[in-house]
Design a protein around this motif. Structure first.
Motif, PDB file in Angstrom:
ATOM      1  N   ASN A 289      -9.107  -8.742   1.130  1.00 37.40           N
ATOM      2  CA  ASN A 289     -10.507  -9.121   0.947  1.00 37.40           C
ATOM      3  C   ASN A 289     -10.726 -10.629   0.953  1.00 37.40           C
ATOM      4  O   ASN A 289      -9.819 -11.426   0.714  1.00 37.40           O
ATOM      5  CB  ASN A 289     -11.016  -8.598  -0.397  1.00 37.40           C
ATOM      6  CG  ASN A 289     -10.311  -9.264  -1.577  1.00 37.40           C
ATOM      7  OD1 ASN A 289      -9.221  -8.837  -1.969  1.00 37.40           O
ATOM      8  ND2 ASN A 289     -10.910 -10.296  -2.146  1.00 37.40           N
TER       9      ASN A 289
ATOM     10  N   TYR B 226     -17.431  -3.744   0.129  1.00 38.17           N
ATOM     11  CA  TYR B 226     -16.262  -3.315  -0.648  1.00 38.17           C
ATOM     12  C   TYR B 226     -16.518  -1.947  -1.285  1.00 38.17           C
ATOM     13  O   TYR B 226     -15.592  -1.136  -1.414  1.00 38.17           O
ATOM     14  CB  TYR B 226     -15.922  -4.354  -1.708  1.00 38.17           C
ATOM     15  CG  TYR B 226     -14.448  -4.423  -2.022  1.00 38.17           C
ATOM     16  CD1 TYR B 226     -13.562  -5.081  -1.169  1.00 38.17           C
ATOM     17  CD2 TYR B 226     -13.920  -3.854  -3.175  1.00 38.17           C
ATOM     18  CE1 TYR B 226     -12.213  -5.160  -1.447  1.00 38.17           C
ATOM     19  CE2 TYR B 226     -12.562  -3.928  -3.473  1.00 38.17           C
ATOM     20  CZ  TYR B 226     -11.716  -4.579  -2.598  1.00 38.17           C
ATOM     21  OH  TYR B 226     -10.369  -4.654  -2.872  1.00 38.17           O
TER      22      TYR B 226
ATOM     23  N   GLU C  93     -17.229  -9.397   1.352  1.00 33.69           N
ATOM     24  CA  GLU C  93     -17.302  -7.941   1.151  1.00 33.69           C
ATOM     25  C   GLU C  93     -18.100  -7.566  -0.091  1.00 33.69           C
ATOM     26  O   GLU C  93     -18.518  -6.413  -0.238  1.00 33.69           O
ATOM     27  CB  GLU C  93     -15.897  -7.336   1.022  1.00 33.69           C
ATOM     28  CG  GLU C  93     -15.033  -7.482   2.253  1.00 33.69           C
ATOM     29  CD  GLU C  93     -14.157  -8.726   2.200  1.00 33.69           C
ATOM     30  OE1 GLU C  93     -13.154  -8.765   2.918  1.00 33.69           O
ATOM     31  OE2 GLU C  93     -14.495  -9.662   1.427  1.00 33.69           O
TER      32      GLU C  93
ATOM     33  N   PHE D  69      -5.351  -1.478  -0.643  1.00 37.28           N
ATOM     34  CA  PHE D  69      -5.962  -2.805  -0.753  1.00 37.28           C
ATOM     35  C   PHE D  69      -4.895  -3.855  -1.068  1.00 37.28           C
ATOM     36  O   PHE D  69      -4.027  -3.620  -1.909  1.00 37.28           O
ATOM     37  CB  PHE D  69      -7.002  -2.832  -1.878  1.00 37.28           C
ATOM     38  CG  PHE D  69      -8.189  -1.953  -1.650  1.00 37.28           C
ATOM     39  CD1 PHE D  69      -9.319  -2.449  -1.014  1.00 37.28           C
ATOM     40  CD2 PHE D  69      -8.190  -0.632  -2.076  1.00 37.28           C
ATOM     41  CE1 PHE D  69     -10.433  -1.635  -0.800  1.00 37.28           C
ATOM     42  CE2 PHE D  69      -9.296   0.188  -1.877  1.00 37.28           C
ATOM     43  CZ  PHE D  69     -10.417  -0.313  -1.233  1.00 37.28           C
TER      44      PHE D  69
END
Length: 293
Positions: free
Chosen positions: A166, A181, A170, A194
């Motif tokens: 990330n 997300y 997001e 993740f």
């Protein structure tokens, strides 16, 4: 230069409070994250372009045990230099368009990358970034999630875990207040994990340790980096380069994050500092901070 559009082939204190018994266990001298601490090599991109082998020897001398390359598979000097320096390579960031914008239904380009990763014995691959044009709407994120799930089936068959790294964008609210997300948390399959970058979680207005706890069992790896005090949060776009700090020199407490990682089943932790005037000195300061916890 955009931090994730850079490819190698084109680039140049002490604790304020006594820790709990669980935290002490997580931070013990034999803690697996400390014993096998990694570095995301984007941190050292300029030095690597000038002298990959010499830079990677300095990484090993600083105390790092593994590296996470970028731009895979077009990063052979990084792979060769890491091996020569005795550094393990378990994970890599790769050319993400092979998943985000596959040229065919079978993801043939991605399969070639996976084949190369398997040849090298890698256990993790990470989608590192999304360009602006593919993440404008929640439907865009749904499409990405579907492609990622399909790619995760391919990596699973090769014995490799696929994850998504990330940034802060997001977490920007979109239609109905939902975020990209949120879409990923809802729609990633059990095979898709993740890689949590704690810095960007904080920049996006969230608590990294709390998110890791929420994602227990779904986080494969962490990126550890610290954030300068004084930045107005949340921020979803570009931030000043001096916002990136060595571990211990910012506002993100690492102890709760490492404890959360241990409870959540995280496999690897990698130090990263996107920008530094003196990156080799910075990575040494960060690893020394971890050693003193």
């Amino acid at each position: 230069m955009n931090r994730r559009s850079f490819l190698y082939s084109s680039a140049a204190g002490s604790l304020a409070l006594a820790p709990s018994s669980r935290l002490m266990a997580a931070l013990a001298k034999d803690n697996s994250y400390r014993a096998n601490i990694g570095i995301q090599l984007y941190t050292l991109r300029d030095a690597l372009k000038a002298d990959a082998a010499g830079t990677l020897k300095k990484v090993a001398e600083a105390g790092y045990k593994q590296v996470e390359p970028f731009g895979f598979p077009n990063c052979q000097p990084l792979i060769d230099g890491a091996k020569d320096a005795g550094l393990a390579i378990n994970s890599t960031h790769f050319e993400w368009d092979s998943v985000i914008k596959p040229k065919d239904e079978g993801m043939s380009d991605f399969k070639k990358i996976v084949d190369r990763a398997k040849e090298l014995g890698l256990s993790h691959m990470v989608i590192p970034y999304l360009q602006d044009d593919v993440r404008k709407t929640l439907d865009d994120y749904k499409k990405i999630a579907a492609n990622a799930n399909k790619a995760a089936e391919i990596t699973k068959a090769a014995g490799i875990q696929l994850s998504y790294h990330n940034h802060a964008f997001e977490f920007q609210p979109k239609e109905g207040g939902k975020t990209g997300y949120d879409i990923f948390m809802d729609e990633f399959s059990p095979d898709m994990k993740f890689e949590v970058d704690v810095f960007w979680i904080k920049v996006g207005g969230h608590d990294p340790a709390a998110l890791i706890e929420k994602l227990k069992g779904r986080v494969s790896q962490l990126h550890l980096k610290d954030l300068k005090d004084g930045l107005k949060l949340p921020e979803y776009g570009t931030i000043p380069q001096d916002s990136f700090k060595e571990l211990g020199n910012g506002i993100i407490p690492m102890e709760p994050i490492i404890e959360a990682a241990a409870k959540a089943g995280v496999k690897h932790c990698h130090v990263e500092q996107d920008f530094s005037p003196h990156p080799l000195e910075s990575i040494k300061e960060s690893v020394d901070y971890l050693a003193k916890l």
